[in-house]
Design an enzyme around this catalytic site. Structure first.
Site, PDB file in Angstrom:
ATOM      1  NE  ARG A   1       7.230  -0.492   5.781  1.00 50.61           N
ATOM      2  CZ  ARG A   1       5.997  -0.126   6.137  1.00 50.61           C
ATOM      3  NH1 ARG A   1       5.529   1.076   5.845  1.00 50.61           N
ATOM      4  NH2 ARG A   1       5.233  -0.951   6.807  1.00 50.61           N
TER       5      ARG A   1
ATOM      6  CE  LYS B   1      25.374  -9.432  -6.002  1.00 49.16           C
ATOM      7  NZ  LYS B   1      25.540  -8.735  -7.275  1.00 49.16           N
TER       8      LYS B   1
ATOM      9  CG  HIS C   1       4.623   4.942   8.271  1.00 48.24           C
ATOM     10  ND1 HIS C   1       5.077   5.409   7.061  1.00 48.24           N
ATOM     11  CD2 HIS C   1       3.642   4.046   7.984  1.00 48.24           C
ATOM     12  CE1 HIS C   1       4.396   4.821   6.100  1.00 48.24           C
ATOM     13  NE2 HIS C   1       3.533   4.002   6.621  1.00 48.24           N
TER      14      HIS C   1
ATOM     15  NE  ARG D   1      -3.066  -0.273   2.784  1.00 48.53           N
ATOM     16  CZ  ARG D   1      -4.152  -0.722   2.194  1.00 48.53           C
ATOM     17  NH1 ARG D   1      -4.893   0.090   1.485  1.00 48.53           N
ATOM     18  NH2 ARG D   1      -4.507  -1.981   2.334  1.00 48.53           N
ATOM     19  CB  THR D   2       3.632   2.365   2.194  1.00 47.41           C
ATOM     20  OG1 THR D   2       2.845   2.192   3.369  1.00 47.41           O
ATOM     21  CG2 THR D   2       4.492   3.604   2.344  1.00 47.41           C
TER      22      THR D   2
END
Lengths: 305, 305, 305
Positions: A102, A81, A130, A52-53
């Site tokens: 995120r 890596k 957030h 959604r974000t």
């Protein structure tokens, strides 16, 4: 000097009000903004999935005429890596004009912002910040009620671990005459730090209650969050309590006619789908607000007029 | 007759010089190129993740005004249904104007190029070829030193398995008066084939050494690569040797003032982050060069003027 | 009132003919359509991977000048947080103008279409419907034969589980004078329901046979599908039968000179690659038709003239 958005408190109240005003202008006149970010690129670096974000950011950039690239799983990134978030951020600065990150680890977006040469937006870091969710909530309240002050705001559900509620309390407490009604089971009350540092220190009026039904009649805003089974010490308590915090048409009977019901989504069952068509259900309009406030934010950080 | 780029030797020295010249023109006048690939599509078919390389190709295509589609995990592709690389390449030719393919298996991009009806770029196949990395390295050296001839090039780290170093030696040895200093632990010296087929056959001057510190003063270029723990026969050797091949400010004390330090990235710890702000550290500028040389390559293969 | 495409029977024969005509116009005049969906966004919500179908939709949208966002693995979507398909569809309606959904569960796209506020296209739901594949097949037949009526259509392989064949029979049986030759091992004959509900009820002429070679001479169309090992009761039957349903140059000797060979792809070995360059092999041209019919469909559902 580039600007980032890591924590909602990086923004002054004036800046938040400007972002909200800009978002409302975008809603009124979308055609004006369709080419504002032409030739610009947004990188969505999602070290954990949050569809959604991510889609909200991506649609925001597309509606500004820009492009999007990135990754949305840690295992498909160079992280596997052993590359540091700082190196990834600096590298991606060569490919994009702005980054939305995120990350499951608290502080990762802050680290990224220090090495990136382009603006970094925190799109959620662990249980921490957030800020674009909080901006979304503020724009939604502004759209639904016409103001951000002089409101009785009910927050219901898991108030202990729910970061969106803590941020909302922090942001709303900067506006005059806001009163909070904190509705949760005993086990999931807001943490002491929220009570002392945000509410009491700022002299904000609030009450705590375990009853959604008792709280309902006075509310202008009802911000619902999920009560997760794993938060309870024992199954018995969960089963006994969970229904109390599920919003049903029945519980809405005593609500104000112009109550605004918000939810950060995704929901599981904490709001009955029977409420979706009630005009007071704002959570899908809230999704739209999320896109528009992110458009405003991207414009601000890219310094596009 | 379509052109592909599978191996750096597919290109003549003249073509490489043209690509470098084109990339430098893009750097000077990016606005001229913003719409050159309008209505064109790049497919990035990454059968193994390589975020940096993928994002470099994607940003290159976006900065030319084109679009991008593809996949970046074998399991999300038709490969899981048993489709051959050849069939996938032919199918994707219906959806895109040019393909960049990364594959864990040597030779897969070559097979793809034979069935695709659009140009195919090898974006790395196993430990084999990775021609756009080599082009990136050449452009970086050209930008940093102003020339590709008459240079002392140090290659440090894992020279046995590091394909980027082998390709760089091959490509640089085509320019006059280039001398190589090959710096590695005994166990990770360049393979015999590189020594005989690339260096000795072409009469290229080179020396081998185990000491980065001794080599340092004479170098114009220092190309760092990672020394991976798993390359050593025993842990003791690894522990004893690894620090010798980590670049630190201390080891740079005897370096030329205009040394250019390159690294294909991602790095783990083989270059101390204390060096990042040294003007001789070129590895993030190298990332930018990677984007611009890929823009030049896309233009060439699509025959866009 | 928005239109969705969940099942091929959602479209009248007239509408299908219109879509085919539109697709043919796009093929003739692609430059006319390059900006038709400017500022529009397609969401590809793929709860299971299907690279070919996804890239076909995405390239279709790009060739109309639109943008694309979405996800292509359930685990990278909000689904992992327990969100319903209905909520996801409603949410994504805030981010995109049209949705293409692939889902392993039958009926999921229908559920999505009821909550989405934008058109939903079923891009395949379990073993159920896949209407854009059927449209692709119809356009391919129209392009190859110049008509959709008066044809002998051979369907070969797994006719029991192969949904594309059932849909094709359903769609083709709406055109006059179409005759079917159903070629399969005994174990994989078309289900009784297809025989009674589609063929016999509509008075469609058909025959069933186990021999591809005997059927070959009369066919105008040969629609190949894969015979999967796991469909057989025992290994012996599979080994004994599988070669009978693999198309080889040898089996083509008795075919009409203007036979059209179709396959929904991906293939494994059911069509020998020796046939790929035979002008009767249409399956890669079929991939192109898939893109063009999806362009026509997107235009129709978005009501773009």
């Amino acid at each position: 000097m580039k600007r980032d958005l890591i924590d909602i408190t990086d923004l002054t109240v004036e800046e938040i009000d400007e972002l909200i005003a800009k978002a409302e202008d975008i809603i009124e006149h979308p055609e004006v903004y369709r080419e504002k970010c032409r030739y610009k690129k947004l990188a969505t670096l999602f070290y954990e999935p949050s569809t959604r974000t991510r889609l909200s950011f991506e649609s925001a950039m597309y509606e500004l005429g820009g492009q999007v690239l990135g990754f949305h799983e840690a295992q498909s990134s160079s992280a596997t890596k052993g590359e540091s978030v700082a190196d990834t951020a600096r590298t991606v600065s060569c490919f994009a004009d702005i980054i939305a990150m995120r990350h499951p680890k608290e502080g990762a977006p802050l680290v990224a912002s220090m090495k990136a040469t382009v603006p970094v937006i925190n799109a959620g870091d662990g249980g921490h910040h957030h800020p674009t969710q909080t901006l979304t909530d503020l724009l939604t309240i502004k759209r639904e009620k016409g103001r951000l002050d002089s409101l009785v705001v009910g927050c219901c559900g898991d108030l202990k671990f729910g970061r969106t509620v803590h941020s909302l309390i922090g942001a709303m407490s900067r506006y005059p005459n806001v009163r909070f009604v904190l509705i949760s089971p005993e086990e999931l009350r807001v943490p002491e730090s929220v009570r002392t540092d945000l509410l009491e220190k700022n002299g904000i009026d609030y009450e705590e209650t375990t009853s959604l039904e008792e709280a309902m009649p006075q509310l202008d805003i009802l911000y619902m969050t999920r009560v997760q089974r794993e938060r309870f010490f024992n199954e018995d308590d969960y089963v006994r309590l969970k229904d109390s915090y599920i919003l049903t048409p029945d519980k809405l009977r005593t609500a104000k006619w112009d109550l605004a019901i918000l939810h950060p989504l995704p929901r599981v069952n904490e709001i009955s789908i029977a409420i979706d068509d009630d005009p007071r259900a704002c959570y899908f309009r809230q999704v739209l607000c999320g896109k528009f406030i992110r458009m405003a934010l991207i414009l601000k950080l890219l310094e596009v007029e």
